[in-house]
Write a protein that holds these residues in place. Structure first.
Motif, mmCIF file in Angstrom:
data_model
loop_
_atom_site.group_PDB
_atom_site.id
_atom_site.type_symbol
_atom_site.label_atom_id
_atom_site.label_comp_id
_atom_site.label_asym_id
_atom_site.label_seq_id
_atom_site.Cartn_x
_atom_site.Cartn_y
_atom_site.Cartn_z
ATOM 1 N N GLY A 47 0.818 -1.198 0.000
ATOM 2 C CA GLY A 47 0.000 0.000 0.000
ATOM 3 C C GLY A 47 0.851 1.247 0.000
ATOM 4 O O GLY A 47 1.715 1.425 -0.863
ATOM 5 N N ASN A 48 0.661 2.115 0.992
ATOM 6 C CA ASN A 48 1.437 3.358 1.045
ATOM 7 C C ASN A 48 2.741 3.206 1.814
ATOM 8 O O ASN A 48 3.453 4.186 2.039
ATOM 9 C CB ASN A 48 0.600 4.480 1.666
ATOM 10 C CG ASN A 48 0.157 4.179 3.094
ATOM 11 O OD1 ASN A 48 0.362 3.069 3.589
ATOM 12 N ND2 ASN A 48 -0.442 5.148 3.751
ATOM 13 N N LEU A 49 3.059 1.971 2.236
ATOM 14 C CA LEU A 49 4.329 1.704 2.911
ATOM 15 C C LEU A 49 5.341 1.125 1.930
ATOM 16 O O LEU A 49 5.024 0.196 1.184
ATOM 17 C CB LEU A 49 4.138 0.728 4.068
ATOM 18 C CG LEU A 49 3.270 1.177 5.244
ATOM 19 C CD1 LEU A 49 3.169 0.058 6.266
ATOM 20 C CD2 LEU A 49 3.825 2.444 5.888
ATOM 21 N N LEU A 50 6.538 1.674 1.935
ATOM 22 C CA LEU A 50 7.625 1.153 1.107
ATOM 23 C C LEU A 50 8.795 0.802 2.010
ATOM 24 O O LEU A 50 9.356 1.662 2.682
ATOM 25 C CB LEU A 50 8.066 2.184 0.065
ATOM 26 C CG LEU A 50 9.213 1.728 -0.852
ATOM 27 C CD1 LEU A 50 8.713 0.658 -1.826
ATOM 28 C CD2 LEU A 50 9.804 2.908 -1.619
ATOM 29 N N TRP A 51 9.143 -0.499 2.024
ATOM 30 C CA TRP A 51 10.287 -0.974 2.789
ATOM 31 C C TRP A 51 11.503 -1.014 1.876
ATOM 32 O O TRP A 51 11.441 -1.583 0.785
ATOM 33 C CB TRP A 51 10.011 -2.368 3.337
ATOM 34 C CG TRP A 51 8.859 -2.460 4.278
ATOM 35 C CD1 TRP A 51 7.539 -2.570 3.956
ATOM 36 C CD2 TRP A 51 8.912 -2.466 5.712
ATOM 37 N NE1 TRP A 51 6.762 -2.643 5.085
ATOM 38 C CE2 TRP A 51 7.578 -2.588 6.188
ATOM 39 C CE3 TRP A 51 9.953 -2.397 6.630
ATOM 40 C CZ2 TRP A 51 7.268 -2.629 7.550
ATOM 41 C CZ3 TRP A 51 9.644 -2.438 7.994
ATOM 42 C CH2 TRP A 51 8.322 -2.549 8.437
ATOM 43 N N VAL A 52 12.615 -0.424 2.320
ATOM 44 C CA VAL A 52 13.840 -0.373 1.524
ATOM 45 C C VAL A 52 14.969 -1.043 2.299
ATOM 46 O O VAL A 52 15.301 -0.623 3.416
ATOM 47 C CB VAL A 52 14.230 1.079 1.180
ATOM 48 C CG1 VAL A 52 15.461 1.090 0.272
ATOM 49 C CG2 VAL A 52 13.071 1.812 0.506
ATOM 50 N N ALA A 53 15.533 -2.101 1.726
ATOM 51 C CA ALA A 53 16.686 -2.768 2.331
ATOM 52 C C ALA A 53 17.937 -1.977 1.964
ATOM 53 O O ALA A 53 18.193 -1.727 0.780
ATOM 54 C CB ALA A 53 16.792 -4.204 1.832
ATOM 55 N N THR A 54 18.702 -1.592 2.957
ATOM 56 C CA THR A 54 19.833 -0.702 2.750
ATOM 57 C C THR A 54 21.123 -1.286 3.320
ATOM 58 O O THR A 54 21.119 -2.346 3.951
ATOM 59 C CB THR A 54 19.577 0.660 3.425
ATOM 60 O OG1 THR A 54 19.681 0.507 4.857
ATOM 61 C CG2 THR A 54 18.198 1.201 3.071
ATOM 62 N N GLY A 55 22.208 -0.551 3.117
ATOM 63 C CA GLY A 55 23.473 -0.967 3.676
ATOM 64 C C GLY A 55 23.501 -0.920 5.185
ATOM 65 O O GLY A 55 24.359 -1.540 5.821
ATOM 66 N N TYR A 56 22.551 -0.199 5.774
ATOM 67 C CA TYR A 56 22.471 -0.077 7.235
ATOM 68 C C TYR A 56 21.515 -1.098 7.823
ATOM 69 O O TYR A 56 21.764 -1.672 8.880
ATOM 70 C CB TYR A 56 22.015 1.339 7.590
ATOM 71 C CG TYR A 56 21.604 1.542 9.023
ATOM 72 C CD1 TYR A 56 22.559 1.605 10.037
ATOM 73 C CD2 TYR A 56 20.257 1.675 9.362
ATOM 74 C CE1 TYR A 56 22.180 1.800 11.361
ATOM 75 C CE2 TYR A 56 19.874 1.869 10.684
ATOM 76 C CZ TYR A 56 20.839 1.930 11.677
ATOM 77 O OH TYR A 56 20.460 2.111 12.978
ATOM 78 N N GLY A 57 20.419 -1.332 7.148
ATOM 79 C CA GLY A 57 19.392 -2.239 7.643
ATOM 80 C C GLY A 57 18.150 -2.119 6.792
ATOM 81 O O GLY A 57 18.119 -2.552 5.650
ATOM 82 N N VAL A 58 17.123 -1.479 7.318
ATOM 83 C CA VAL A 58 15.880 -1.246 6.576
ATOM 84 C C VAL A 58 15.398 0.167 6.863
ATOM 85 O O VAL A 58 15.420 0.628 8.010
ATOM 86 C CB VAL A 58 14.786 -2.256 6.980
ATOM 87 C CG1 VAL A 58 13.451 -1.893 6.341
ATOM 88 C CG2 VAL A 58 15.183 -3.662 6.571
#
Length: 335
Positions: A47-58
């Motif tokens: 929905g309106n949530l976007l989870w982004v996996a990053t070099g730090y975590g999420v």
């Protein structure tokens, strides 16, 4: 500035470190500026949530705004959003269940697998993990408490690098010249039903709702297109290591570079590039596109040290910069 820019396949909202997204877009002033100081490896939307996996975590965005982040151990990360503010994250040899409660992200539980998690795929009440030691199967009937079953999914090589689903089938690429097929009609009881003979070093597999399957080699040199999941239509000189379905036979593709393409695959022997645009490089070390996801008329692009790009894909047209989120160059390393 108009509230809605209609002219774009790639009207672009760029959340980046320090990047001028397209050289011909300087006439479009930035709306806002806020930091995005980490490498973007993967993403998944609910929905309106976007989870982004990053070099730090999420990092979590809600309606386009960064709302929270959480640090996780591990050198490689993938993320898949469930519903209700829950997401599963593969980081190193662990799979984390995260929960957003509207104020902060918490870790509900953690399970460990042997090897490094390369990919995750959800099918209804099952979660499939692709580590370097074969496919792990989890029951997520209780979304907040996944548990690993004793089901074994055979593969021709242990290092499974990519998973995709379509038409009640799960496809798995494991770096050799084949892609394995499993029936997930009953997600909690998957069954191996066949093998696709593909190009050597098949490492990325993507599937669309009509059961067209795109298999790209590890170096991003060619892509095999299969109809019905099994019939080879063509070996195409296009890279699809990152992929997002769009409309009909036109889809967004990218490879280990900074170019986003919209390609029409309706005639596999003569594919048509509808549009292409480059994201600008940064001073970081990971300047290429890792993953893409489309939600309605929005395309999200995880582009390593370039950051996160959000594009309006409501129409075909030239790209225009809507906003620039600057914050300094990245290094491709956890911060």
């Amino acid at each position: 500035m108009p509230g809605r820019v209609k002219a774009a396949l790639l009207s672009i909202l760029v959340l980046v470190f320090s990047v001028r997204a397209f050289a011909d877009c300087s006439q479009w002033p930035a709306r806002t500026s806020s930091p995005f100081r980490t490498t973007a490896y993967d993403l998944s939307a609910d929905g309106n949530l976007l989870w982004v996996a990053t070099g730090y975590g999420v990092r979590l965005l809600e309606n386009g705004a960064i709302v929270n982040s959480i640090g996780l151990a591990g050198s490689r990360r993938v993320v898949r959003a469930h519903t209700g503010g829950i997401a599963y994250v593969g980081s190193g040899s662990s799979i984390y269940t995260l929960k957003w409660d509207g104020k902060s992200i918490s870790t509900l539980n953690t399970v460990t697998v042997t090897g490094t998690v390369n990919d995750l795929e959800m099918v209804s009440s099952a979660l499939f993990a692709a580590p370097t030691t074969g496919i792990a199967h989890f029951d997520i009937g209780i979304a907040t408490a996944p548990f690993r079953t004793n089901i074994v999914l055979p593969t021709s090589a242990p290092n499974v690098t990519s998973l995709a689903t379509a038409k009640n089938k799960l496809y798995a690429a494991d770096g050799d010249a084949t892609v394995e097929i499993y029936s997930v009609t009953i997600p909690t009881l998957p069954q191996h039903i066949g093998t696709i003979e593909s190009a050597p070093r098949a490492s990325h597999v993507h599937a669309t709702s009509d059961d067209s399957v795109y298999v790209s080699d590890r170096f991003g040199q060619t892509t095999d297109l299969f109809a019905g999941g099994t019939t080879l239509l063509a070996r195409m000189p296009i890279v699809t290591t990152a992929f997002a379905a769009y409309s009909g036979q036109t889809h967004f593709v990218a490879g280990p570079n900074r170019t986003i393409r919209a390609v029409n695959f309706s005639t596999p022997s003569r594919i048509v590039q509808v549009y292409a645009a480059d994201l600008a490089t940064t001073a970081g070390t990971v300047n290429f596109i890792h993953a893409m996801a489309r939600v309605g008329n929005t395309l999200y692009v995880a582009a390593g040290d370039i950051g996160l790009a959000t594009l309006d894909v409501s129409a075909i047209g030239p790209p225009f910069l809507l906003a620039h989120y600057g914050g300094g160059g990245g290094s491709g390393l956890p911060v």
